[in-house]
Write a protein that holds these residues in place. Structure first.
Motif, mmCIF file in Angstrom:
data_model
loop_
_atom_site.group_PDB
_atom_site.id
_atom_site.type_symbol
_atom_site.label_atom_id
_atom_site.label_comp_id
_atom_site.label_asym_id
_atom_site.label_seq_id
_atom_site.Cartn_x
_atom_site.Cartn_y
_atom_site.Cartn_z
ATOM 1 N N THR A 119 -158.073 64.640 -7.953
ATOM 2 C CA THR A 119 -157.745 66.073 -7.871
ATOM 3 C C THR A 119 -157.140 66.404 -6.501
ATOM 4 O O THR A 119 -156.353 67.339 -6.379
ATOM 5 N N ARG A 122 -153.599 65.309 -6.745
ATOM 6 C CA ARG A 122 -152.905 66.299 -7.584
ATOM 7 C C ARG A 122 -152.562 67.547 -6.765
ATOM 8 O O ARG A 122 -151.479 68.103 -6.880
ATOM 9 N N SER A 146 -163.328 69.737 -8.476
ATOM 10 C CA SER A 146 -164.275 69.338 -9.536
ATOM 11 C C SER A 146 -165.669 69.907 -9.277
ATOM 12 O O SER A 146 -166.010 70.291 -8.151
#
Ligand SMILES: Cc1cc2nc3c(=O)[nH]c(=O)nc-3n(C[C@H](O)[C@H](O)[C@H](O)COP(=O)(O)OP(=O)(O)OC[C@H]3O[C@@H](n4cnc5c(N)ncnc54)[C@H](O)[C@@H]3O)c2cc1C
Length: 455
Positions: A119, A122, A146
């Protein structure tokens, strides 16, 4: 005749003390009224049985403006610095695990799984925008990263700074740099990198500091310089407007009620007091300011013989994720960070309980808090005997909560203040609770007051 001063500061915590100091340094006749006999607010230190304790903040980040203030006050030589690489721990699956403090450490840490690491990649290569509505810290971390990052790192960090609840804290108010990063760059990482490159002024080393004789050293230095312009034991009870725009400020001191007149009034007390005092000018002040919540915190300092502790205590201390089920929020290993905190052969450990997620813990009796903390930290640090020293301090209004709606409430208060020239606010609910933020905000207010009086 009512005495008259150019500027009057209400509340002698660090915010009020620094504001009064800066005003007097600028040549103004500023006076500070503090309700308690002991100025400093939550910054207090005591020495007992060979232990040196801070009852509120244990340490603080050494920002450029704080270092300049210490220099100005002549107390720079009394500063001590925590070891720069002292590891910080978080409890996961019953064990203390080091918190990754650099990007490489983060990517190699087993604390965080691969999908959470992805993440971050990303975020770095992707583009996102914050929602228009105020977003909680928890919602932000779940949207961008998350649940694991929230549970294991962000939640404990939020406890450590705000004693707060990430489900209720507002990202844009509590962590404005993260909000701005995503807004301006479409990515937290790119935005933060960009912001660090565009920063002007001397670069600030992220060091953790304390004073050799306790953090109250700073309070004593400011109090000494203020001298007779500091009025401890004087509680402000009312404010009204006089003809001509000055303020009549009523106070109680030494058992009698008196009043004093001022052209500039700086309120540096907690929001419940400030709201009440300003309600005579406009009742909306009280309804807005009273809606700002504070978290209560119990500070429990325990002393042990080092021989009774199985853990090496090499580091800063540890934070506890709420999902772990303990009532202790975290523990600082004072004697590992700073010299002189415990007698030879002993260690001083300071734990925190309460906060926005467990406020009732802060209402437990002192003896119950002592045994709760001892019971919970003993298995973590392999402690085999009872503490030889204990001290409990409870702060019912320890830390203001920058919860959802905080920025709107502050904007509404600022709008009301425009109808009342001559009144300013200072304090830890405005630009961050850290000591460095309080000092910067108080100095900015002093500049505004000076400019207004010069007009
Ligand atoms: C347990 C704890 C741990 C912390 N840890 C850290 C840390 O590690 N690092 C860090 O940077 N910061 C830390 N902080 C935060 C920081 O210490 C505070 O945010 C800061 O000291 C608040 O200063 P202040 O002057 O704004 O408010 P306060 O200290 O609350 O001062 C307000 C003052 O107003 C006075 N007052 C109230 N009513 C009246 C009245 N009617 N008339 C006159 N005076 C009145 C009060 O007596 C008080 O002295 C911690 C705080 C706590 C409680």
């Amino acid at each position: 005749m009512t005495p008259r001063v150019q500027a009057l500061v209400v509340g002698g915590g660090i915010s009020g003390l620094v504001c009064a100091y800066a005003l007097r340094k600028a040549g103004l006749d500023a006076h500070l009224f503090e309700a308690s006999r002991r100025p400093g607010g939550v910054i207090q230190s005591i020495a007992r049985d060979g232990f040196l304790l801070d009852l509120g903040p244990q340490s603080f980040s050494g920002t450029a403006s704080l270092r300049a203030l210490f220099q100005d006050l002549g107390i720079s030589d009394q500063i001590i610095q925590a070891p720069t690489h002292a590891p910080r721990y978080v409890i996961v699956d019953g064990a203390l695990r080091p918190v990754p403090l650099s990007p490489p450490a983060f990517f190699t840490s087993s604390l965080i799984n691969v999908s959470t690491k992805w993440t971050l990649v990303r975020d770095l290569i992707g583009k996102s925008a914050p929602p228009d509505a105020d977003e909680s810290v928890a919602a932000f971390v779940r949207r961008k990263f998350s649940q694991q990052l929230l549970d294991r790192l962000v939640g404990p960090f939020v406890s450590g700074v705000y004693a707060g609840d990430p489900e209720r804290l507002s990202l844009r108010s509590a962590f404005p740099s993260l909000y701005e990063a995503e807004k301006s760059a479409g990515s937290i990482i790119r935005g933060m990198l960009r912001a660090s490159k565009t920063k002007t002024g001397p670069s600030e080393r992220p060091t953790l500091l304390a004073f050799r004789d306790g953090n109250e050293t700073l309070i004593r230095a400011l109090s000494n310089i203020l001298g007779p312009s500091l009025h401890p034991g004087a509680s402000i009870t009312g404010v009204s407007v006089e003809n001509g725009g000055s303020f009549d400020v009523q106070f109680e001191a030494h058992g009698s009620s008196e009043s004093i007149s001022t052209k500039s009034l700086i309120l540096a007390a907690p929001t419940n007091v400030t709201g009440k005092l300003l309600s005579h000018l406009d009742p909306s002040f009280e309804s807005l300011l009273a809606r700002m919540e504070y978290a209560p915190v119990a500070v429990v300092s325990l002393g042990y013989r080092i021989s009774d502790i199985g853990h090496s205590l090499d580091g800063f201390g540890f934070l506890v994720p709420r999902s772990y089920g303990l009532r202790v929020l975290g523990t600082v290993w004072n004697s590992s960070l700073f010299p002189g905190r415990a007698p030879e052969g002993h260690a001083l450990l300071t734990s925190f309980a309460g906060g926005a997620t467990d406020p009732s813990a802060a209402s437990l009796p002192a003896a119950a808090l002592t045994s709760l903390v001892h019971r919970e930290i003993s298995p973590i640090l392999s402690i085999s005997s009872e503490p030889v020293f204990s001290n409990v301090t409870v702060w019912p209004l320890a830390l203001p909560q920058y919860n959802l709606g905080h920025s709107n409430r502050l904007a509404a208060v600022a709008k009301l203040l425009r109808n009342h020239p001559g009144i300013w606010l200072a304090g830890n609910y405005l630009r961050g609770p850290a000591i460095g933020s309080c000092v910067e905000q108080a100095m900015a207010v002093a500049d505004e007051v000076r400019e207004a009086l010069e007009k």
